[in-house]
Each structure stands twice: as C-alpha cells, then as structure tokens.
Design a protein around this motif. Sequence first.
Motif, PDB file in Angstrom:
ATOM      1  N   HIS A   1      -0.660  -0.763  -4.555  1.00 48.59           N
ATOM      2  CA  HIS A   1      -1.937  -0.060  -4.689  1.00 48.59           C
ATOM      3  C   HIS A   1      -1.905   1.209  -3.862  1.00 48.59           C
ATOM      4  O   HIS A   1      -1.114   1.354  -2.936  1.00 48.59           O
ATOM      5  CB  HIS A   1      -3.122  -0.956  -4.283  1.00 48.59           C
ATOM      6  N   CYS A   2      -2.771   2.141  -4.242  1.00 45.07           N
ATOM      7  CA  CYS A   2      -2.925   3.379  -3.494  1.00 45.07           C
ATOM      8  C   CYS A   2      -4.417   3.589  -3.268  1.00 45.07           C
ATOM      9  O   CYS A   2      -5.157   2.628  -3.099  1.00 45.07           O
ATOM     10  CB  CYS A   2      -2.272   4.548  -4.237  1.00 45.07           C
TER      11      CYS A   2
ATOM     12  N   ARG B   1       0.011   4.417  -0.039  1.00 45.64           N
ATOM     13  CA  ARG B   1      -0.608   5.637   0.473  1.00 45.64           C
ATOM     14  C   ARG B   1       0.148   6.140   1.704  1.00 45.64           C
ATOM     15  O   ARG B   1       1.016   5.455   2.232  1.00 45.64           O
ATOM     16  CB  ARG B   1      -2.073   5.367   0.847  1.00 45.64           C
TER      17      ARG B   1
ATOM     18  N   GLY C   1      -0.099   4.105  -7.163  1.00 46.48           N
ATOM     19  CA  GLY C   1       0.225   2.685  -7.320  1.00 46.48           C
ATOM     20  C   GLY C   1       0.933   2.445  -8.645  1.00 46.48           C
ATOM     21  O   GLY C   1       1.883   1.663  -8.724  1.00 46.48           O
TER      22      GLY C   1
ATOM     23  N   ASP D   1       0.871  -1.171   0.000  1.00 48.27           N
ATOM     24  CA  ASP D   1       0.000   0.000   0.000  1.00 48.27           C
ATOM     25  C   ASP D   1       0.910   1.223   0.000  1.00 48.27           C
ATOM     26  O   ASP D   1       1.683   1.419   0.936  1.00 48.27           O
ATOM     27  CB  ASP D   1      -0.858  -0.049   1.267  1.00 48.27           C
TER      28      ASP D   1
ATOM     29  N   GLY E   1      -7.534   0.371  -6.544  1.00 47.79           N
ATOM     30  CA  GLY E   1      -7.057   0.954  -5.313  1.00 47.79           C
ATOM     31  C   GLY E   1      -7.956   0.682  -4.116  1.00 47.79           C
ATOM     32  O   GLY E   1      -8.927  -0.076  -4.196  1.00 47.79           O
TER      33      GLY E   1
END
Length: 116
Positions: free
Chosen positions: A78-79, A27, A85, A25, A106
């Motif tokens: 992924h974001c 983020r 991502g 991830d 995402g």
Amino acid sequence: MACTDISYPELKALLEGSPSLLLIDVRSKEEVDRGKIPGSINIPVDSVESELALDAASFQAKYGVPKPPADAPDLIFHCQMGRRGAAATQKARALGFNKARNYVGGYKEWSEKEAK
C-alpha cells in the motif's frame, strides 16, 4: 489473472486474523514517519525489487520479519492513495510473488476510517 486489489474490510480482516500477512508500505520514509498502518513494514516503491530479491536471512535481519515465500497468500502493498502500491504489486508479481495484492484505499483511506 487474479484480482490484485484488496479493500479496507478485507485488509482489516487479514490484520485481525492472518498470521501470514505481510503488509508493505511503499511510501517514503518521511510519509511513514507521519503515520502508518500498524504492523506494516516500510520498503519504498523504488526499492521493492531489490529488497524482495534479498536472501531470507538478509530480509529478516533488515525488517525483523520473515521474507515472504513466492506463494505468500497475504502479501499486501500500500501507499498513500493506491498508485505506488499498484506499481509495487506489479513488480512483486513480476518477481514471482503471484498472489501479491494492493490495498487500493492506501493510507489515506485507512487513516480516515481508523480516525472515526
């Protein structure tokens, strides 16, 4: 060049059946604190290159999972909605992780589908 995107059903199948899956991830920590895909580890997009360059022992110590080999079949980034991502996937591929892929939906798509 191989397809770098992965869909929700593909990711779901990997989460259920791939022992080699590493879901990253990208983020911010603040975003991840509000919810994450189970089993994912958090490496913010700006840190992807330096973290993937760590030696195996340092990576394992920091994230609690083995560092993926360059030919890892199931290295997924992924974001929230796909853009970060995709950037992380490109960075990983530039480092030699040739099969790295981006979950395009995402966390936004994941949380919508999982909340049903």
